[in-house]
Design a protein around this motif. Structure first.
Motif, PDB file in Angstrom:
ATOM      1  N   ILE A  27      32.995   1.801   1.653  1.00 43.46           N
ATOM      2  CA  ILE A  27      33.741   2.492   2.722  1.00 43.46           C
ATOM      3  C   ILE A  27      35.195   2.684   2.307  1.00 43.46           C
ATOM      4  O   ILE A  27      35.797   3.744   2.526  1.00 43.46           O
ATOM      5  N   PHE A  28      35.790   1.647   1.694  1.00 46.45           N
ATOM      6  CA  PHE A  28      37.209   1.708   1.359  1.00 46.45           C
ATOM      7  C   PHE A  28      37.493   2.383   0.021  1.00 46.45           C
ATOM      8  O   PHE A  28      38.592   2.891  -0.184  1.00 46.45           O
ATOM      9  N   SER A  29      36.527   2.410  -0.882  1.00 44.60           N
ATOM     10  CA  SER A  29      36.792   3.033  -2.188  1.00 44.60           C
ATOM     11  C   SER A  29      36.153   4.412  -2.336  1.00 44.60           C
ATOM     12  O   SER A  29      36.698   5.281  -3.012  1.00 44.60           O
ATOM     13  N   ARG A  30      34.996   4.602  -1.661  1.00 45.09           N
ATOM     14  CA  ARG A  30      34.309   5.892  -1.777  1.00 45.09           C
ATOM     15  C   ARG A  30      33.757   6.335  -0.422  1.00 45.09           C
ATOM     16  O   ARG A  30      32.533   6.493  -0.262  1.00 45.09           O
ATOM     17  N   PRO A  31      34.642   6.557   0.569  1.00 44.22           N
ATOM     18  CA  PRO A  31      34.134   6.987   1.882  1.00 44.22           C
ATOM     19  C   PRO A  31      33.442   8.343   1.766  1.00 44.22           C
ATOM     20  O   PRO A  31      33.876   9.212   1.006  1.00 44.22           O
ATOM     21  N   ARG A  32      32.359   8.486   2.513  1.00 45.50           N
ATOM     22  CA  ARG A  32      31.593   9.741   2.439  1.00 45.50           C
ATOM     23  C   ARG A  32      32.161  10.807   3.362  1.00 45.50           C
ATOM     24  O   ARG A  32      31.906  11.993   3.170  1.00 45.50           O
ATOM     25  N   ASP A  33      32.901  10.370   4.382  1.00 43.07           N
ATOM     26  CA  ASP A  33      33.397  11.302   5.398  1.00 43.07           C
ATOM     27  C   ASP A  33      34.917  11.427   5.280  1.00 43.07           C
ATOM     28  O   ASP A  33      35.618  10.426   5.192  1.00 43.07           O
ATOM     29  N   LYS A  34      35.414  12.658   5.303  1.00 38.14           N
ATOM     30  CA  LYS A  34      36.854  12.893   5.171  1.00 38.14           C
ATOM     31  C   LYS A  34      37.644  12.180   6.272  1.00 38.14           C
ATOM     32  O   LYS A  34      38.753  11.706   6.049  1.00 38.14           O
ATOM     33  N   ARG A  35      37.066  12.070   7.468  1.00 36.91           N
ATOM     34  CA  ARG A  35      37.765  11.405   8.566  1.00 36.91           C
ATOM     35  C   ARG A  35      37.966   9.921   8.275  1.00 36.91           C
ATOM     36  O   ARG A  35      38.999   9.340   8.626  1.00 36.91           O
ATOM     37  N   THR A  36      36.982   9.313   7.617  1.00 41.52           N
ATOM     38  CA  THR A  36      37.125   7.904   7.225  1.00 41.52           C
ATOM     39  C   THR A  36      38.254   7.754   6.223  1.00 41.52           C
ATOM     40  O   THR A  36      39.115   6.871   6.348  1.00 41.52           O
ATOM     41  N   GLU A  37      38.261   8.616   5.234  1.00 36.34           N
ATOM     42  CA  GLU A  37      39.309   8.570   4.206  1.00 36.34           C
ATOM     43  C   GLU A  37      40.693   8.741   4.837  1.00 36.34           C
ATOM     44  O   GLU A  37      41.636   8.014   4.515  1.00 36.34           O
ATOM     45  N   ASP A  38      40.805   9.700   5.754  1.00 39.03           N
ATOM     46  CA  ASP A  38      42.099   9.942   6.411  1.00 39.03           C
ATOM     47  C   ASP A  38      42.558   8.711   7.199  1.00 39.03           C
ATOM     48  O   ASP A  38      43.739   8.382   7.212  1.00 39.03           O
ATOM     49  N   TYR A  39      41.607   8.053   7.843  1.00 37.13           N
ATOM     50  CA  TYR A  39      41.977   6.891   8.666  1.00 37.13           C
ATOM     51  C   TYR A  39      42.400   5.708   7.805  1.00 37.13           C
ATOM     52  O   TYR A  39      43.453   5.108   8.040  1.00 37.13           O
ATOM     53  N   ILE A  40      41.602   5.377   6.799  1.00 37.82           N
ATOM     54  CA  ILE A  40      41.920   4.163   6.026  1.00 37.82           C
ATOM     55  C   ILE A  40      43.124   4.367   5.114  1.00 37.82           C
ATOM     56  O   ILE A  40      43.755   3.388   4.692  1.00 37.82           O
TER      57      ILE A  40
END
Length: 251
Positions: free
Chosen positions: A233-246
């Motif tokens: 989740i923290f190194s290779r999030p599949r969803d752009k929204r996850t990446e933006d949040y973390i």
């Protein structure tokens, strides 16, 4: 191994307001699962659904299933008192009772019928040791739990939960009111506790989720955007929204 808790198709409402939308998520046994997301996204509601703490809120309604060892905890004939013995909760603000340290920890066992002083002594010592607090308080068990520091109070509250011998421990932002040193103690304690307990934690602290958990679920406006192993989740999030949040782009 089957997950300790499985959430299947859960929708949650406060009156007509929908807070959780079709949540499907697992909580693997003897692992730490973090629930992250911005304020108001439904994290605490999801956590509280795991031991039916939302039942006490007027207008609360759940659709779907929450399975503990494959038994739906929302079945009409389920014993809710027994459920909350099996699934204990630690809250955001340390909330010791205005009693002695000993009586705080002994409260649950006494409510469940333990009266023998020797047994209570044993449970209190064991629980305080598990909560990494025994060495600091063993000579002052008669003192008020309210006299402890914030970090000690939170560990006392963890000991109080451990005293009823749960299988699952829910933690709702347990470090948000604590200083960095106390936070580190609680995080170390969680790693020790997961040897024997399944832990679910709600946290706003991305670093804490990344450091402490094995699995992470990211909630956004009631939707489970992404769930998986924390490292992924923290190194290779599949969803752009996850990446933006973390990465701090929003939330």
């Amino acid at each position: 191994m089957d997950p300790k808790i499985k959430i299947r198709g859960v929708n949650f409402f406060y009156h007509k307001h929908q807070v959780l939308k079709n949540i499907n998520m697992d909580f693997p046994e003897r692992q730490i699962t973090a629930i992250i997301g911005p304020s108001g996204c439904g994290k605490s509601t999801l956590l509280r659904a795991l031991n039916r703490m939302n039942d006490i809120v007027s207008g609360a309604r759940l659709e779907g299933a929450v399975l503990l060892d494959n038994e739906n905890i929302y079945s009409p004939n389920l014993d809710v008192v027994n459920l909350r013995k099996r699934v204990g909760m630690v809250f955001q603000q340390p909330n010791p009772f205005p009693k002695s340290i000993f009586d705080n920890v002994a409260f649950g066992p006494r409510m469940l019928g333990t009266t023998a002083q020797s047994r209570l002594d044993e449970v209190v010592e064991k629980s305080l040791r598990q909560a990494a607090l025994w060495d600091e308080v063993k000579d002052n068990l008669h003192k008020s739990g309210l006299a402890l520091s914030g970090g000690q109070q939170q560990r006392l509250c963890i000991a109080r939960v451990l005293a009823i011998e749960p299988e699952v421990i829910l933690m709702d932002e347990p470090c948000s009111a604590l200083d960095p040193v106390s936070t580190m103690r609680i995080e170390e304690l969680m790693q020790e506790l997961k040897q024997n307990y399944t832990i679910a934690i709600v946290t706003h602290n991305m670093q804490q989720a990344a450091r402490s958990s094995d699995w992470t679920g990211f909630l956004l406006t009631g939707d489970l955007v992404e769930y998986g192993r924390t490292g992924e989740i923290f190194s290779r999030p599949r969803d752009k929204r996850t990446e933006d949040y973390i990465t701090g782009r929003f939330g």
